[in-house]
Design a protein around this motif. Sequence first.
Motif: not given
Length: 277
Positions: A34-41, A43-45, A47-64
């Motif tokens: 998720v973070v790599q996809v965000a970075e492709s759209f 640049q600098g994503a 290193a952005d704490i909001v993007t990293l947080t959103a990526g973690r939440l998406v990953a948790f949600g999918l696995v849950l």
Amino acid sequence: MNVGEGPEDGGPRSLSFLGAAGWALLVEVLFLLVVQVAESFRQGAMADIVTLTAGRLVAFGLVLFAILRLYTPESSIRTVLAVRAPRALHAVLGVLVGAALAPGASWLNDVMARRFPPSAEELAALEQLLAAETIGKRIILVVTLGVVLPVADELFFRGVLFTQLERRRTSDAVLLTVAATAIFDTLLLASMRGIPAMLAMAVVLGVLRVRARSVLPAAAARVAFFCVSLSSIALGRPEWEVSWRLALGSTALAAVLLALSVRVRPRAADPMTDTAP
């Protein structure tokens, strides 16, 4: 991936420890994707704490969602996550234990950093991630790193994974579940230097989860731990210097508080919603 053992009529299934490790690893893979996809759209994503947080939440949600479908298709999310109302004293002691653990963890991390110094690249990346020149950025850092991510981590490790692992009806299931979830939590989220402190905290969180029969005291402890750790950033001050005396005293206090929480009887289970402890 191992889908565990259980009845073939769609009822709850237990989760093997190897299977739990696989799901934990999948969270990390999905997060990086998720973070790599965000970075492709943008640049600098990365290193952005909001993007990293959103990526973690998406990953948790999918696995849950996947675990719910495979293991407990007829259970409520609340039951799977162990979001049950604990005794008020368990919640209060959880907050105090988490806050008391923070100075000792900070001191231990400093010791590990002196023993294994981070590279210049690591320091630059961390400085960029934690940069908080304005009050708004400080608030974002505290909310994401001190509240959102700790709660999400606990809902995954001491919530869904813990619930599935403790279904194994063996004499040592509880101890192994506390240890396994602590190890998964530590290896996925801590750097090499942070492993000792993180592992100790994760074991404590597991004890809180077991005794309260709820994830909420553990989540409260984790939030308190990280909020105390981030207090210098929140106040816009240099990082606190923790002496070994303060580290020892606060850790001893945390041990006493944890012992008190173990002595408190858990809230009676609701037979309509709760699984057996």
